[in-house]
Write a protein that holds these residues in place. Structure first.
Motif, mmCIF file in Angstrom:
data_model
loop_
_atom_site.group_PDB
_atom_site.id
_atom_site.type_symbol
_atom_site.label_atom_id
_atom_site.label_comp_id
_atom_site.label_asym_id
_atom_site.label_seq_id
_atom_site.Cartn_x
_atom_site.Cartn_y
_atom_site.Cartn_z
ATOM 1 N N ASP A 74 0.819 -1.220 0.000
ATOM 2 C CA ASP A 74 0.000 0.000 0.000
ATOM 3 C C ASP A 74 0.850 1.267 0.000
ATOM 4 N N GLY A 75 2.162 1.121 -0.123
ATOM 5 C CA GLY A 75 3.075 2.259 -0.051
ATOM 6 C C GLY A 75 3.728 2.310 1.316
ATOM 7 N N GLY A 76 4.851 2.954 1.411
ATOM 8 C CA GLY A 76 5.570 3.032 2.672
ATOM 9 C C GLY A 76 6.430 1.810 2.917
ATOM 10 N N TYR A 77 6.765 1.590 4.193
ATOM 11 C CA TYR A 77 7.697 0.542 4.575
ATOM 12 C C TYR A 77 7.204 -0.215 5.798
ATOM 13 N N VAL A 78 7.595 -1.478 5.878
ATOM 14 C CA VAL A 78 7.316 -2.315 7.044
ATOM 15 C C VAL A 78 8.651 -2.826 7.553
ATOM 16 N N ALA A 79 8.861 -2.748 8.873
ATOM 17 C CA ALA A 79 10.103 -3.229 9.489
ATOM 18 C C ALA A 79 9.763 -4.295 10.520
ATOM 19 N N GLN A 80 10.447 -5.437 10.419
ATOM 20 C CA GLN A 80 10.228 -6.534 11.359
ATOM 21 C C GLN A 80 11.570 -6.967 11.931
ATOM 22 N N ALA A 81 11.624 -7.050 13.252
ATOM 23 C CA ALA A 81 12.856 -7.450 13.925
ATOM 24 C C ALA A 81 13.121 -8.929 13.706
ATOM 25 N N LEU A 82 14.379 -9.273 13.534
ATOM 26 C CA LEU A 82 14.772 -10.679 13.420
ATOM 27 C C LEU A 82 15.026 -11.211 14.825
ATOM 28 N N GLY A 83 14.291 -12.256 15.195
ATOM 29 C CA GLY A 83 14.488 -12.877 16.500
ATOM 30 C C GLY A 83 13.694 -12.258 17.639
ATOM 31 N N GLU A 84 12.928 -11.225 17.355
ATOM 32 C CA GLU A 84 12.095 -10.569 18.370
ATOM 33 C C GLU A 84 10.716 -10.314 17.779
ATOM 34 N N SER A 85 9.734 -10.173 18.624
ATOM 35 C CA SER A 85 8.358 -9.912 18.175
ATOM 36 C C SER A 85 8.103 -8.417 18.091
ATOM 37 N N ILE A 86 8.806 -7.761 17.172
ATOM 38 C CA ILE A 86 8.647 -6.320 16.985
ATOM 39 C C ILE A 86 8.392 -6.069 15.500
ATOM 40 N N ILE A 87 7.325 -5.352 15.202
ATOM 41 C CA ILE A 87 7.021 -4.978 13.824
ATOM 42 C C ILE A 87 6.396 -3.589 13.836
ATOM 43 N N GLN A 125 5.539 0.100 11.003
ATOM 44 C CA GLN A 125 5.485 0.583 9.629
ATOM 45 C C GLN A 125 5.409 2.097 9.604
ATOM 46 N N ALA A 126 5.733 2.663 8.431
ATOM 47 C CA ALA A 126 5.683 4.115 8.252
ATOM 48 C C ALA A 126 5.641 4.429 6.766
ATOM 49 N N ASP A 127 5.302 5.679 6.463
ATOM 50 C CA ASP A 127 5.188 6.109 5.070
ATOM 51 C C ASP A 127 6.533 6.387 4.406
ATOM 52 N N ASP A 128 7.548 6.761 5.211
ATOM 53 C CA ASP A 128 8.864 7.070 4.651
ATOM 54 C C ASP A 128 9.948 6.557 5.594
ATOM 55 N N LEU A 129 11.178 6.526 5.098
ATOM 56 C CA LEU A 129 12.278 5.939 5.877
ATOM 57 C C LEU A 129 12.622 6.740 7.131
ATOM 58 N N GLU A 130 12.556 8.061 7.063
ATOM 59 C CA GLU A 130 12.878 8.864 8.243
ATOM 60 C C GLU A 130 11.873 8.599 9.373
ATOM 61 N N THR A 131 10.610 8.529 9.037
ATOM 62 C CA THR A 131 9.589 8.228 10.036
ATOM 63 C C THR A 131 9.739 6.800 10.528
ATOM 64 N N LEU A 132 10.097 5.887 9.625
ATOM 65 C CA LEU A 132 10.280 4.492 10.013
ATOM 66 C C LEU A 132 11.395 4.365 11.056
ATOM 67 N N LYS A 133 12.467 5.096 10.892
ATOM 68 C CA LYS A 133 13.559 5.054 11.875
ATOM 69 C C LYS A 133 13.074 5.461 13.260
ATOM 70 N N LYS A 134 12.252 6.504 13.320
ATOM 71 C CA LYS A 134 11.703 6.952 14.602
ATOM 72 C C LYS A 134 10.775 5.903 15.191
ATOM 73 N N GLU A 135 9.935 5.289 14.337
ATOM 74 C CA GLU A 135 9.002 4.266 14.791
ATOM 75 C C GLU A 135 9.739 3.020 15.293
ATOM 76 N N VAL A 136 10.801 2.627 14.594
ATOM 77 C CA VAL A 136 11.592 1.468 15.014
ATOM 78 C C VAL A 136 12.242 1.740 16.366
ATOM 79 N N LYS A 137 12.826 2.910 16.521
ATOM 80 C CA LYS A 137 13.472 3.257 17.800
ATOM 81 C C LYS A 137 12.455 3.245 18.937
#
Length: 69
Positions: free
Chosen positions: A13-26, A28-40
């Motif tokens: 649907d656009g944007g990015y999804v990030a999933q941690a390897l080995g942990e239950s963390i997932i 998403q965000a519309d752009d990479l800069e926002t994704l970095k903040k969401e991941v942190k």
């Protein structure tokens, strides 16, 4: 744990999804800069104890390309 790795893929649907390897963390965000903040933020929520929290967050960005042969 000193490092946590996230697999980052584009969302259908656009944007990015990030999933941690080995942990239950997932997340998403519309752009990479926002994704970095969401991941942190997700890492901080998943590891509330600072002594157990990974010091390094690595994003492994996967991009599929399709082209005719």
């Amino acid at each position: 744990m000193t490092e946590i790795i996230f697999l980052v893929e584009t969302d259908d649907d656009g944007g990015y999804v990030a999933q941690a390897l080995g942990e239950s963390i997932i997340t998403q965000a519309d752009d990479l800069e926002t994704l970095k903040k969401e991941v942190k933020d997700a890492v901080h929520c998943h590891f509330p104890d600072e002594t157990l929290r990974p010091k390094i967050i690595r994003l492994h960005i996967v991009k599929d390309e399709v082209f005719a042969s």
